[in-house]
Design a protein around this motif. Structure first.
Motif, PDB file in Angstrom:
ATOM      1  N   GLU A   1      17.443  55.399 -33.702  1.00 33.91           N
ATOM      2  CA  GLU A   1      17.338  55.432 -32.245  1.00 33.91           C
ATOM      3  C   GLU A   1      17.230  54.020 -31.670  1.00 33.91           C
ATOM      4  O   GLU A   1      17.901  53.683 -30.683  1.00 33.91           O
ATOM      5  CB  GLU A   1      16.130  56.263 -31.821  1.00 33.91           C
TER       6      GLU A   1
ATOM      7  N   SER B   1      17.768  62.735 -24.002  1.00 31.73           N
ATOM      8  CA  SER B   1      17.900  64.191 -24.087  1.00 31.73           C
ATOM      9  C   SER B   1      17.722  64.680 -25.517  1.00 31.73           C
ATOM     10  O   SER B   1      17.076  65.710 -25.764  1.00 31.73           O
ATOM     11  CB  SER B   1      19.272  64.624 -23.556  1.00 31.73           C
ATOM     12  N   ASN B   2      18.263  63.927 -26.467  1.00 34.95           N
ATOM     13  CA  ASN B   2      18.120  64.304 -27.872  1.00 34.95           C
ATOM     14  C   ASN B   2      16.677  64.205 -28.355  1.00 34.95           C
ATOM     15  O   ASN B   2      16.307  64.841 -29.344  1.00 34.95           O
ATOM     16  CB  ASN B   2      19.016  63.421 -28.748  1.00 34.95           C
ATOM     17  N   ARG B   3      15.868  63.372 -27.660  1.00 33.36           N
ATOM     18  CA  ARG B   3      14.446  63.235 -27.986  1.00 33.36           C
ATOM     19  C   ARG B   3      13.584  64.220 -27.201  1.00 33.36           C
ATOM     20  O   ARG B   3      12.360  64.240 -27.344  1.00 33.36           O
ATOM     21  CB  ARG B   3      13.968  61.818 -27.661  1.00 33.36           C
ATOM     22  N   GLY B   4      14.220  65.008 -26.332  1.00 32.25           N
ATOM     23  CA  GLY B   4      13.474  65.921 -25.492  1.00 32.25           C
ATOM     24  C   GLY B   4      12.775  65.225 -24.336  1.00 32.25           C
ATOM     25  O   GLY B   4      11.736  65.694 -23.854  1.00 32.25           O
TER      26      GLY B   4
ATOM     27  N   LYS C   1      24.574  56.816 -21.451  1.00 35.70           N
ATOM     28  CA  LYS C   1      24.397  56.780 -22.910  1.00 35.70           C
ATOM     29  C   LYS C   1      22.917  56.797 -23.287  1.00 35.70           C
ATOM     30  O   LYS C   1      22.510  57.472 -24.238  1.00 35.70           O
ATOM     31  CB  LYS C   1      25.077  55.536 -23.485  1.00 35.70           C
TER      32      LYS C   1
ATOM     33  N   ASN D   1      20.617  58.066 -21.462  1.00 37.74           N
ATOM     34  CA  ASN D   1      20.152  59.405 -21.108  1.00 37.74           C
ATOM     35  C   ASN D   1      20.471  60.410 -22.209  1.00 37.74           C
ATOM     36  O   ASN D   1      19.696  61.349 -22.454  1.00 37.74           O
ATOM     37  CB  ASN D   1      20.782  59.847 -19.790  1.00 37.74           C
ATOM     38  N   ASP D   2      21.594  60.214 -22.891  1.00 39.78           N
ATOM     39  CA  ASP D   2      21.939  61.095 -24.011  1.00 39.78           C
ATOM     40  C   ASP D   2      20.902  60.966 -25.132  1.00 39.78           C
ATOM     41  O   ASP D   2      20.489  61.970 -25.727  1.00 39.78           O
ATOM     42  CB  ASP D   2      23.330  60.756 -24.545  1.00 39.78           C
ATOM     43  N   ILE D   3      20.491  59.721 -25.406  1.00 42.15           N
ATOM     44  CA  ILE D   3      19.458  59.515 -26.428  1.00 42.15           C
ATOM     45  C   ILE D   3      18.159  60.181 -25.990  1.00 42.15           C
ATOM     46  O   ILE D   3      17.467  60.839 -26.788  1.00 42.15           O
ATOM     47  CB  ILE D   3      19.243  58.013 -26.687  1.00 42.15           C
TER      48      ILE D   3
END
Length: 330
Positions: free
Chosen positions: A320, A271-274, A265, A267-269
């Motif tokens: 976030e 990824s969304n932040r680049g 979870k 890691n998903d955040i």
């Protein structure tokens, strides 16, 4: 080939003031706890140190017992100082510590003046240095009076063997006492080195307030929670990971399905932040400016490059931060 540092090394690194002192530290510092000792490949360690400096990492953190074996990380760094970094000494912040076991007998660990002075003398010889920039007491000593331990730091600074004094692993109450004694002696504690990560938030319960109130900086170790906060454990336990080997710091039993779910979870955040998960974890400990520097470890050059790239995105939205809190509480 003679090492020549990159001419653009200061262009992208972020430097933060350490408390109310004149000392500036890079937001990412490199620790030589593991992977730089006598059991490790010298050329790999050399490549990491060179790349770190080329990326603007000016602070290199050691201790008398780093290796393994104890003392070998300082010896390795001494070779680097002599062969590669000598022209750049005045651009570098080099720290070492004493507090853990180093030699037999009653004077080989803890916090006596005898031990601290002797240990730093040994460290300077191993690193081929006249002085270190920061000298830390590595852990509180329950049996030696705090006045003696902090008095030894004061003596060492006045002797010119260290420019700044620091403490590590001190609780909020212990840190407050040490700071008070140091101020009275005239050699302030300028920095504290505690552990801190998303999974280890003890410094938020008092210590950060003590440091802020007294103008003391902080450099946090294990910001990736011994590598847990990386992509390494998103799909189980790799054979070459720390958790797969016997360790007092990270056990295979800690990698539970619940933990893996949290990591995914987070890691998903990221990824969304680049960002990678490790970059998210580093940015998180640096959020709000309460931490001066995040102290990373590395086993290869790419890990240092990935860590420094975390500085490209240090801002968090309220959404976030709230989402991260919910994951950590679950």
């Amino acid at each position: 080939m003679v090492y020549q540092a990159e001419s653009n090394r200061y262009e992208s690194m972020k430097y933060n003031r350490c408390g109310r002192s004149g000392l500036l530290l890079p937001a990412i510092s490199l620790g030589l706890w593991h992977n730089f000792g006598g059991v490790d490949t010298f050329e790999n360690g050399r490549a990491m140190l060179r790349r770190a400096f080329d990326l603007g990492i000016t602070h290199f953190d050691l201790a008398n017992n780093y290796g393994p074996p104890a003392g070998s990380a300082e010896e390795m760094f001494g070779v680097m100082m002599q062969n590669d970094f000598a022209p750049y000494r005045d651009e570098m912040i080099i720290s070492t510590k004493a507090g853990y076991y180093m030699w037999e007998g009653p004077y080989g660990e803890w916090g006596s003046k005898k031990y601290l002075v002797a240990s730093l003398n040994q460290s300077l010889k191993r690193m081929k240095l006249d002085y270190v920039d920061i000298f830390y007491h590595h852990r509180p000593d329950p049996n030696t009076p705090m006045e003696e331990t902090i008095g030894a730091l004061d003596l060492i600074v006045r002797q010119g063997k260290a420019l700044y004094a620091g403490i590590s692993n001190y609780s909020a109450e212990q840190a407050a006492e040490a700071i008070k004694i140091a101020d009275r002696l005239g050699t302030p504690i300028v920095i504290h080195q505690p552990s801190y990560s998303m999974f280890n938030r003890w410094i938020e319960d008092g210590l950060q307030d003590v440091l802020a109130d007294n103008g003391v900086g902080s450099i946090v170790f294990s910001p990736l929670a011994q590598g847990l906060l990386s992509n390494k454990y998103l799909n189980g336990i790799p054979e070459d990971s720390r958790a797969a080997r016997p360790s007092v710091f990270l056990q295979e039993s800690q990698i539970t399905p619940e933990l893996v779910e949290k990591l995914r979870k987070l890691n998903d955040i990221a990824s969304n932040r680049g960002q990678s998960l490790a970059q998210l974890a580093l940015a998180w400990v640096l959020r709000g400016g309460r931490v001066t520097s995040a102290l990373i470890g590395a086993s290869r050059v790419s890990q240092i490059e990935d860590s420094v790239a975390a500085l490209n995105n240090l801002e968090f939205s309220t959404e976030e931060l709230n989402a991260i809190e919910e994951i950590l509480k679950s």
